[in-house]
Design an enzyme around this catalytic site. Structure first.
Site, PDB file in Angstrom:
ATOM      1  N   HIS A 122       9.254  -3.737   3.252  1.00 20.83           N
ATOM      2  CA  HIS A 122       8.959  -3.779   1.882  1.00 20.83           C
ATOM      3  C   HIS A 122      10.021  -4.017   0.949  1.00 20.83           C
ATOM      4  O   HIS A 122       9.984  -5.080   0.093  1.00 20.83           O
ATOM      5  CB  HIS A 122       8.255  -2.576   1.385  1.00 20.83           C
ATOM      6  CG  HIS A 122       7.022  -2.126   1.957  1.00 20.83           C
ATOM      7  ND1 HIS A 122       6.727  -1.014   2.720  1.00 20.83           N
ATOM      8  CD2 HIS A 122       5.689  -3.044   2.006  1.00 20.83           C
ATOM      9  CE1 HIS A 122       5.497  -0.965   3.264  1.00 20.83           C
ATOM     10  NE2 HIS A 122       4.843  -1.944   2.708  1.00 20.83           N
ATOM     11  N   SER A 172       4.497   0.909   8.017  1.00 17.83           N
ATOM     12  CA  SER A 172       4.199   2.314   7.384  1.00 17.83           C
ATOM     13  C   SER A 172       3.598   3.239   8.577  1.00 17.83           C
ATOM     14  O   SER A 172       3.825   4.172   8.679  1.00 17.83           O
ATOM     15  CB  SER A 172       3.505   2.283   6.292  1.00 17.83           C
ATOM     16  OG  SER A 172       3.757   1.198   5.320  1.00 17.83           O
ATOM     17  N   ARG A 173       2.817   2.335   9.504  1.00 21.53           N
ATOM     18  CA  ARG A 173       2.256   3.413  10.656  1.00 21.53           C
ATOM     19  C   ARG A 173       3.241   3.895  11.453  1.00 21.53           C
ATOM     20  O   ARG A 173       2.938   5.167  12.072  1.00 21.53           O
ATOM     21  CB  ARG A 173       1.371   2.421  11.384  1.00 21.53           C
ATOM     22  CG  ARG A 173       0.054   2.087  10.722  1.00 21.53           C
ATOM     23  CD  ARG A 173      -0.410   0.741  11.350  1.00 21.53           C
ATOM     24  NE  ARG A 173      -1.694   0.214  10.391  1.00 21.53           N
ATOM     25  CZ  ARG A 173      -2.764   0.465  10.703  1.00 21.53           C
ATOM     26  NH1 ARG A 173      -3.246   0.999  11.909  1.00 21.53           N
ATOM     27  NH2 ARG A 173      -3.673   0.268   9.946  1.00 21.53           N
ATOM     28  N   MET A 222       0.737  -1.316   0.051  1.00 22.09           N
ATOM     29  CA  MET A 222      -0.061   0.114   0.111  1.00 22.09           C
ATOM     30  C   MET A 222       0.905   1.225  -0.289  1.00 22.09           C
ATOM     31  O   MET A 222       0.341   2.308   0.529  1.00 22.09           O
ATOM     32  CB  MET A 222      -0.895   0.146   1.334  1.00 22.09           C
ATOM     33  CG  MET A 222      -2.059  -1.088   1.295  1.00 22.09           C
ATOM     34  SD  MET A 222      -3.502  -0.972   2.145  1.00 22.09           S
ATOM     35  CE  MET A 222      -2.814  -0.753   3.693  1.00 22.09           C
TER      36      MET A 222
HETATM   37  O1  PAF Z   1      -0.199  -5.896   3.667  1.00 26.41           O
HETATM   38  C1  PAF Z   1      -0.398  -5.003   3.073  1.00 26.41           C
HETATM   39  O2  PAF Z   1       0.245  -4.005   2.667  1.00 26.41           O
HETATM   40  C2  PAF Z   1      -2.093  -5.044   2.495  1.00 26.41           C
HETATM   41  O3  PAF Z   1      -2.578  -5.740   3.341  1.00 26.41           O
HETATM   42  C3  PAF Z   1      -1.891  -5.724   0.840  1.00 26.41           C
HETATM   43  C4  PAF Z   1      -1.439  -6.992   1.151  1.00 26.41           C
HETATM   44  C5  PAF Z   1      -0.948  -5.038   0.302  1.00 26.41           C
HETATM   45  C6  PAF Z   1      -3.159  -5.618   0.380  1.00 26.41           C
HETATM   46  O4  PAF Z   1      -3.770  -4.300   0.255  1.00 26.41           O
END
Ligand code: PAF
Length: 279
Positions: A37, A187-188, A30
């Site tokens: 990530h 991200s939070r 997201m």
């Molecule tokens: O983990 C996430 O960032 C979200 O839940 C995902 C898997 C991208 C789905 O929107």
């Protein structure tokens, strides 16, 4: 790095790739990317011929509107970060591309997973995750998709989705990436002040304390002590529980080695943070 915004652009390109038998790795996100990530992207780049990352803030999975509105967005920075680790492409659809007017929702009974931990506390959350990941898997049809184990329950939900609809997609669940203080990358975290970040590092300390205590004392007492540690620090606990790591079924006594998971959700400076530990 290629940037795709529509399904037509994406499909045109991916169909050529598939014909060449190229191994396609996929990391759904997201955005508001962090080292967690990037770790998934690096793994995909290592293991595949071509890596695509999606960035889409999926409103359907937010049960709290404020949380959705406040979700951090940093697309330019995200793109730069992805370029720096040799990601090949990014898919950044808007709402109309992700959910066209005539889109059909899927239904999948995820049983127990909707009844424990995040399930009842975030009504509709997993359904939203299922809708978006189904659509992304269907658009991209990767060979392998990568997810982080910080969202442990989500990993089990995605596994159920794969088993039902996408048997040929291989799933890779990667260990949680932590800062030096032990705080799980999220991200939070961007919404926390410097004091909040220090407080948040306490979450992993409590989890490791419970893990270490599990050798000596029963689950009930170890969790009670863990809750006491949070209360002492004035940290609001939503849950701190243990379960079977394969099924998330709650238990009374510790399970066998490596079958225990302690899951936690707390609020720090109004930000909801989750984490877990398996032992
Ligand atoms: O983990 C996430 O960032 C979200 O839940 C995902 C898997 C991208 C789905 O929107």
């Amino acid at each position: 790095m290629q940037i795709f915004n529509t399904q037509i652009e994406l499909e045109g390109f991916l169909s050529k790739i598939r014909k060449k038998g190229i191994k396609l790795g996929f990391v759904p996100t997201m955005g508001a990317l962090h080292e967690g990530h990037i770790d998934l992207v690096k793994r995909s780049v290592e293991e595949n011929d071509y890596t695509i990352v999606s960035i889409y803030v999926n409103e359907l999975q937010f049960n709290n509107t404020n949380d959705f509105i406040n979700y951090p967005i940093s697309k330019d920075r995200d793109v730069e970060m992805l370029k720096s680790v040799s990601c090949d492409a990014v898919f950044m659809p808007n709402k109309e591309v992700m959910y066209p007017k005539n889109f059909k929702k899927i239904t999948l009974d995820i049983g127990m997973l909707n009844k424990v931990f995040e399930g009842p506390l975030r009504p509709g959350h997993f359904d939203g995750v299922l809708q978006v990941v189904y659509r992304l898997f269907d658009y991209i049809k990767p060979n392998t998709a990568y997810f982080g184990l910080k969202d442990y329950q989500q990993c089990l939900v995605i596994k159920a989705l794969k088993n039902e609809f996408f048997n040929s997609i291989h799933l890779v669940f990667c260990p949680t990436v932590r800062t030096e203080s032990g705080l799980a990358m999220s991200s939070r975290n961007q919404r926390l002040s410097s004091t909040g970040l220090i407080e948040a590092a306490f979450i992993y300390k409590v989890l490791t304390t419970i893990r270490d205590l599990s050798v000596h004392i029963e689950a009930f007492d170890a969790l009670k002590y863990g809750r006491h540690l949070f209360i002492q620090k004035n940290i609001e606990i939503e849950y701190l529980e243990f379960a079977n790591a394969d099924t998330l079924m709650p238990g009374k006594n510790w399970f066998k080695k490596n079958k225990n998971i302690v899951l936690v959700a707390v609020y720090i400076e109004g930000v909801r943070l989750i984490d877990n530990i398996v032992f």
